[in-house]
Write an enzyme that holds these catalytic residues in place. Structure first.
Site, PDB file in Angstrom:
ATOM      1  N   THR A  16      47.120  43.445  46.237  1.00 39.37           N
ATOM      2  CA  THR A  16      48.048  43.019  47.295  1.00 39.37           C
ATOM      3  C   THR A  16      48.490  44.215  48.141  1.00 39.37           C
ATOM      4  OG1 THR A  16      49.807  43.012  45.636  1.00 39.37           O
ATOM      5  CG2 THR A  16      48.907  40.890  46.244  1.00 39.37           C
ATOM      6  N   ARG A  24      43.156  32.808  44.380  1.00 37.63           N
ATOM      7  CA  ARG A  24      42.664  31.844  43.404  1.00 37.63           C
ATOM      8  C   ARG A  24      43.483  31.735  42.131  1.00 37.63           C
ATOM      9  NH1 ARG A  24      36.826  32.481  42.074  1.00 37.63           N
ATOM     10  NH2 ARG A  24      37.329  31.097  40.396  1.00 37.63           N
ATOM     11  N   HIS A 111      34.586  37.195  38.323  1.00 38.51           N
ATOM     12  CA  HIS A 111      34.453  36.147  39.345  1.00 38.51           C
ATOM     13  C   HIS A 111      33.452  36.524  40.434  1.00 38.51           C
ATOM     14  CE1 HIS A 111      38.693  34.769  37.974  1.00 38.51           C
ATOM     15  NE2 HIS A 111      37.745  34.171  37.281  1.00 38.51           N
ATOM     16  N   CYS A 147      13.712  31.539  51.230  1.00 43.59           N
ATOM     17  CA  CYS A 147      13.257  30.211  50.800  1.00 43.59           C
ATOM     18  C   CYS A 147      13.911  29.053  51.548  1.00 43.59           C
ATOM     19  CB  CYS A 147      13.497  30.037  49.302  1.00 43.59           C
ATOM     20  SG  CYS A 147      15.214  29.669  48.884  1.00 43.59           S
ATOM     21  N   THR A 185      47.897  40.821  36.828  1.00 44.55           N
ATOM     22  CA  THR A 185      47.377  39.494  36.484  1.00 44.55           C
ATOM     23  C   THR A 185      48.452  38.726  35.732  1.00 44.55           C
ATOM     24  OG1 THR A 185      45.810  38.284  35.077  1.00 44.55           O
ATOM     25  CG2 THR A 185      46.163  40.596  34.529  1.00 44.55           C
ATOM     26  N   SER A 186      48.581  37.450  36.069  1.00 50.20           N
ATOM     27  CA  SER A 186      49.596  36.612  35.434  1.00 50.20           C
ATOM     28  C   SER A 186      49.168  36.205  34.021  1.00 50.20           C
ATOM     29  CB  SER A 186      49.836  35.370  36.283  1.00 50.20           C
ATOM     30  OG  SER A 186      48.613  34.677  36.466  1.00 50.20           O
TER      31      SER A 186
HETATM   32 ZN    ZN Z   1      16.433  31.591  48.576  1.00 50.59          ZN
END
Ligand code: ZN
Length: 256
Positions: A16, A24, A111, A147, A185-186
């Site tokens: 922060t 999140r 994450h 792709c 962290t909480s």
């Molecule tokens: Zn791809």
């Protein structure tokens, strides 16, 4: 003599000061706005090109990639440079620990990272800024160039599992460390929060640096409520000095 292994679990609170809000966490921005949460929920993202278009716009506007590490991130990197083994386990996706100087291999990103994109089909990865440049140039939902698959930020969205490899390594660090510092962290989101309990159960000294109380405060050897930007550098300096003293005296020598 085995040197102590310091594990640092970091959450939104450490970033922060770098101007990155808590998106999140349990009280994060996304959890308070159901429409915004859809943008980072895997099922909606994969199923709806309009959600993806809005997600890319959100990523384009989000200035997190321009954020700079702050005193907290720098203090951890300095501790590592002093020769003490340090591992960072982070719930953040901002990459600021690495920018502060922590070697990437010593940072476990539970994450994922917002600095990369990943193809949901062929899993190729690439820099986020390259894809944001394509969005800037007019592509609303840029597909994978390899792709044609759907691209997403290399973060773990709601509805996605954490990477079992990363989680396994984090667990091993929690079990092996001698000091476990939970910062900003909480400790309310599992399985990350449980790592604090694992560390304590395995004999680590548990230190919690967080503005608000956490469910693990009773288990902690030390709870620090002071602002991270001042408290963490001070804590790590003390830790570093104590380690040097222990090295100097060798094992079995009483503290001076
Ligand atoms: Zn791809």
């Amino acid at each position: 003599m085995n040197r102590p292994l310091v594990a640092v679990l970091s959450g939104a609170g450490i970033s922060t000061d770098s101007g990155i809000p808590d998106y999140r966490g349990p009280n994060g921005l996304w959890r308070k706005d159901a429409e915004a949460e859809k943008l980072v929920t895997y099922e909606y993202y994969m199923g709806d090109s309009e959600i993806r278009r809005r997600s890319w716009q959100m990523r384009r506007r989000n200035r997190a990639l321009e954020a700079e590490p702050n005193a907290g991130h720098l203090a951890i990197a300095e501790l590592e440079k002093s020769g003490i083994p340090v591992r960072v386990i982070t719930q953040n996706v901002d990459g600021l620990h690495q920018l502060a100087g922590m070697p990437a291999r010593k940072v476990l990103e539970l994450h994922g990272t917002a600095r990369s994109v990943v193809c949901t089909k062929c899993h190729v990865r690439g820099p986020m800024e390259d894809v944001l440049a394509r969005v800037e140039a007019g592509e609303e939902d840029p597909p994978c160039l390899e792709c044609g698959g759907i691209l997403k930020s290399a973060t773990v969205m709601f509805g996605q599992q954490l990477d079992p490899m990363v989680l396994g390594e984090a667990l091993a660090v929690a079990k092996a460390c001698t000091v476990f510092i939970a910062v900003g962290t909480s400790l309310q989101v599992q399985p990350a929060a449980g790592l604090a309990g694992v560390a304590a159960d395995n004999g680590a000294r548990l230190v919690i640096v967080n503005a608000e109380p956490t469910p693990y405060d009773d288990l902690a050897d030390e709870v620090i409520r002071a602002p991270i930007g001042t408290a963490l550098p001070e804590l790590l300096r003390t830790l570093s000095a104590a380690t040097r003293r222990a090295d100097h005296h060798g094992p079995g020598t009483p503290d001076a």
